[in-house]
Design a protein around this motif. Sequence first.
Motif, PDB file in Angstrom:
ATOM      1  N   ALA A 137      -0.071   6.328  -4.083  1.00  0.00           N
ATOM      2  CA  ALA A 137       0.531   6.668  -5.371  1.00  0.00           C
ATOM      3  C   ALA A 137      -0.504   7.136  -6.400  1.00  0.00           C
ATOM      4  CB  ALA A 137       1.290   5.460  -5.924  1.00  0.00           C
ATOM      5  N   GLY A 138      -1.787   7.054  -6.061  1.00  0.00           N
ATOM      6  CA  GLY A 138      -2.839   7.525  -6.960  1.00  0.00           C
ATOM      7  C   GLY A 138      -3.259   6.531  -8.022  1.00  0.00           C
ATOM      8  N   VAL A 139      -2.991   5.235  -7.809  1.00  0.00           N
ATOM      9  CA  VAL A 139      -3.469   4.225  -8.761  1.00  0.00           C
ATOM     10  C   VAL A 139      -4.995   4.285  -8.753  1.00  0.00           C
ATOM     11  CG1 VAL A 139      -3.612   1.751  -9.244  1.00  0.00           C
ATOM     12  CG2 VAL A 139      -1.430   2.758  -8.536  1.00  0.00           C
ATOM     13  N   PRO A 140      -5.629   4.553  -9.897  1.00  0.00           N
ATOM     14  CA  PRO A 140      -7.070   4.811  -9.918  1.00  0.00           C
ATOM     15  C   PRO A 140      -7.952   3.669  -9.425  1.00  0.00           C
ATOM     16  CG  PRO A 140      -6.065   5.450 -12.003  1.00  0.00           C
ATOM     17  CD  PRO A 140      -5.026   4.716 -11.219  1.00  0.00           C
ATOM     18  N   GLU A 141      -7.541   2.423  -9.726  1.00  0.00           N
ATOM     19  CA  GLU A 141      -8.387   1.291  -9.349  1.00  0.00           C
ATOM     20  C   GLU A 141      -7.505   0.102  -9.000  1.00  0.00           C
ATOM     21  OE1 GLU A 141     -12.353  -1.074 -11.017  1.00  0.00           O
ATOM     22  OE2 GLU A 141     -11.660   0.758 -12.005  1.00  0.00           O
ATOM     23  N   TYR A 142      -7.951  -0.668  -8.001  1.00  0.00           N
ATOM     24  CA  TYR A 142      -7.167  -1.789  -7.481  1.00  0.00           C
ATOM     25  C   TYR A 142      -8.107  -2.941  -7.184  1.00  0.00           C
ATOM     26  CZ  TYR A 142      -4.177  -4.274  -4.051  1.00  0.00           C
ATOM     27  OH  TYR A 142      -3.452  -5.215  -3.358  1.00  0.00           O
ATOM     28  N   TRP A 143      -7.768  -4.134  -7.705  1.00  0.00           N
ATOM     29  CA  TRP A 143      -8.555  -5.336  -7.445  1.00  0.00           C
ATOM     30  C   TRP A 143      -7.690  -6.360  -6.726  1.00  0.00           C
ATOM     31  CZ3 TRP A 143     -10.901  -6.806 -12.895  1.00  0.00           C
ATOM     32  CH2 TRP A 143     -11.708  -5.758 -13.353  1.00  0.00           C
ATOM     33  N   VAL A 144      -8.272  -7.035  -5.751  1.00  0.00           N
ATOM     34  CA  VAL A 144      -7.629  -8.172  -5.092  1.00  0.00           C
ATOM     35  C   VAL A 144      -8.554  -9.368  -5.297  1.00  0.00           C
ATOM     36  CG1 VAL A 144      -6.818  -9.166  -2.926  1.00  0.00           C
ATOM     37  CG2 VAL A 144      -6.478  -6.720  -3.370  1.00  0.00           C
ATOM     38  N   ALA A 145      -8.085 -10.356  -6.051  1.00  0.00           N
ATOM     39  CA  ALA A 145      -8.859 -11.572  -6.303  1.00  0.00           C
ATOM     40  C   ALA A 145      -8.437 -12.623  -5.284  1.00  0.00           C
ATOM     41  CB  ALA A 145      -8.625 -12.066  -7.722  1.00  0.00           C
ATOM     42  N   ILE A 152     -13.653 -10.968  -5.485  1.00  0.00           N
ATOM     43  CA  ILE A 152     -12.781  -9.906  -5.967  1.00  0.00           C
ATOM     44  C   ILE A 152     -13.125  -8.659  -5.164  1.00  0.00           C
ATOM     45  CG2 ILE A 152     -12.106  -8.436  -7.905  1.00  0.00           C
ATOM     46  CD1 ILE A 152     -12.826 -10.790  -9.761  1.00  0.00           C
ATOM     47  N   HIS A 153     -12.129  -8.126  -4.469  1.00  0.00           N
ATOM     48  CA  HIS A 153     -12.278  -6.877  -3.722  1.00  0.00           C
ATOM     49  C   HIS A 153     -11.887  -5.764  -4.690  1.00  0.00           C
ATOM     50  CE1 HIS A 153     -12.525  -9.045   0.140  1.00  0.00           C
ATOM     51  NE2 HIS A 153     -11.710  -9.881  -0.455  1.00  0.00           N
ATOM     52  N   GLN A 154     -12.864  -4.943  -5.057  1.00  0.00           N
ATOM     53  CA  GLN A 154     -12.651  -3.874  -6.028  1.00  0.00           C
ATOM     54  C   GLN A 154     -12.605  -2.549  -5.279  1.00  0.00           C
ATOM     55  OE1 GLN A 154     -15.907  -3.363  -8.790  1.00  0.00           O
ATOM     56  NE2 GLN A 154     -14.612  -2.348 -10.292  1.00  0.00           N
ATOM     57  N   MET A 155     -11.524  -1.775  -5.500  1.00  0.00           N
ATOM     58  CA  MET A 155     -11.337  -0.501  -4.811  1.00  0.00           C
ATOM     59  C   MET A 155     -11.018   0.592  -5.827  1.00  0.00           C
ATOM     60  SD  MET A 155      -8.919  -2.078  -1.847  1.00  0.00           S
ATOM     61  CE  MET A 155      -8.703  -3.716  -2.541  1.00  0.00           C
ATOM     62  N   TRP A 156     -11.546   1.789  -5.603  1.00  0.00           N
ATOM     63  CA  TRP A 156     -11.258   2.920  -6.472  1.00  0.00           C
ATOM     64  C   TRP A 156     -11.439   4.207  -5.678  1.00  0.00           C
ATOM     65  CZ3 TRP A 156     -15.688   0.145  -6.421  1.00  0.00           C
ATOM     66  CH2 TRP A 156     -16.901   0.826  -6.396  1.00  0.00           C
ATOM     67  N   ALA A 157     -11.158   5.321  -6.317  1.00  0.00           N
ATOM     68  CA  ALA A 157     -11.203   6.648  -5.699  1.00  0.00           C
ATOM     69  C   ALA A 157     -10.143   6.770  -4.599  1.00  0.00           C
ATOM     70  CB  ALA A 157     -12.601   6.976  -5.166  1.00  0.00           C
ATOM     71  N   PRO A 158      -8.847   6.747  -4.991  1.00  0.00           N
ATOM     72  CA  PRO A 158      -7.793   6.873  -3.985  1.00  0.00           C
ATOM     73  C   PRO A 158      -7.808   8.245  -3.335  1.00  0.00           C
ATOM     74  CG  PRO A 158      -6.857   6.978  -6.193  1.00  0.00           C
ATOM     75  CD  PRO A 158      -8.317   6.654  -6.353  1.00  0.00           C
ATOM     76  N   ALA A 159      -7.670   8.250  -2.017  1.00  0.00           N
ATOM     77  CA  ALA A 159      -7.618   9.489  -1.239  1.00  0.00           C
ATOM     78  C   ALA A 159      -6.620   9.272  -0.108  1.00  0.00           C
ATOM     79  CB  ALA A 159      -8.995   9.831  -0.684  1.00  0.00           C
TER      80      ALA A 159
END
Length: 190
Positions: A137-145, A152-159
């Motif tokens: 969906a193009g959410v720019p940044e996603y964190w899983v605590a 905290i798993h930090q994810m960004w740059a959706p592709a």
Amino acid sequence: MTELLPLNTSPLPVKLRVEDYLLLDESGAFEPYRKTELIEGEVYFVNAQHRPHALAKAELYDALRDSLRAMSSVLRPLTEASIALSAHDAPEPDIVLTNEPRGEGLIPVGSVALVVEISDTTVSSDLKRKAVIYARAGVPEYWVADVNTKLIHQMWAPADEAYAERREIAFGEPIDAATITGLSIGTTSL
């Protein structure tokens, strides 16, 4: 005119659309389950939140709110607010940062800057299935605590269906948003 569909040779699942899900929810169809969310057209019952989960959510919400206020940001954190990601996805993350906190209906995905899921029993789903739908969906940044491993798993740059960039931050260390300039929070209270 009636459209003829090809003959099925095996049973096929029917995926609910967001509007179907919302109608069913409004009619009380999910009331016995208390909380549900729509992921890839399927309705999922959401577990009760235990204290480690609830505390982590409260602490992250407070830290994000305080940091955003200090920055005079237009972003606002909301808890347990559903996002209209696609025709078949309406997840209810623990925290979502949006620039459209007011209005009717679900949060539009175009207004979302960051999604945070707090995990104790749902880590695998949050890191795999939900990461896919948020990236798609193009959410720019996603964190899983993850309250179990205290990371905290930090994810960004959706592709496509994944995040190209990731890092792990231990509870107690500060975390800087990768996509929101100036957003930095402490996690010592987690």
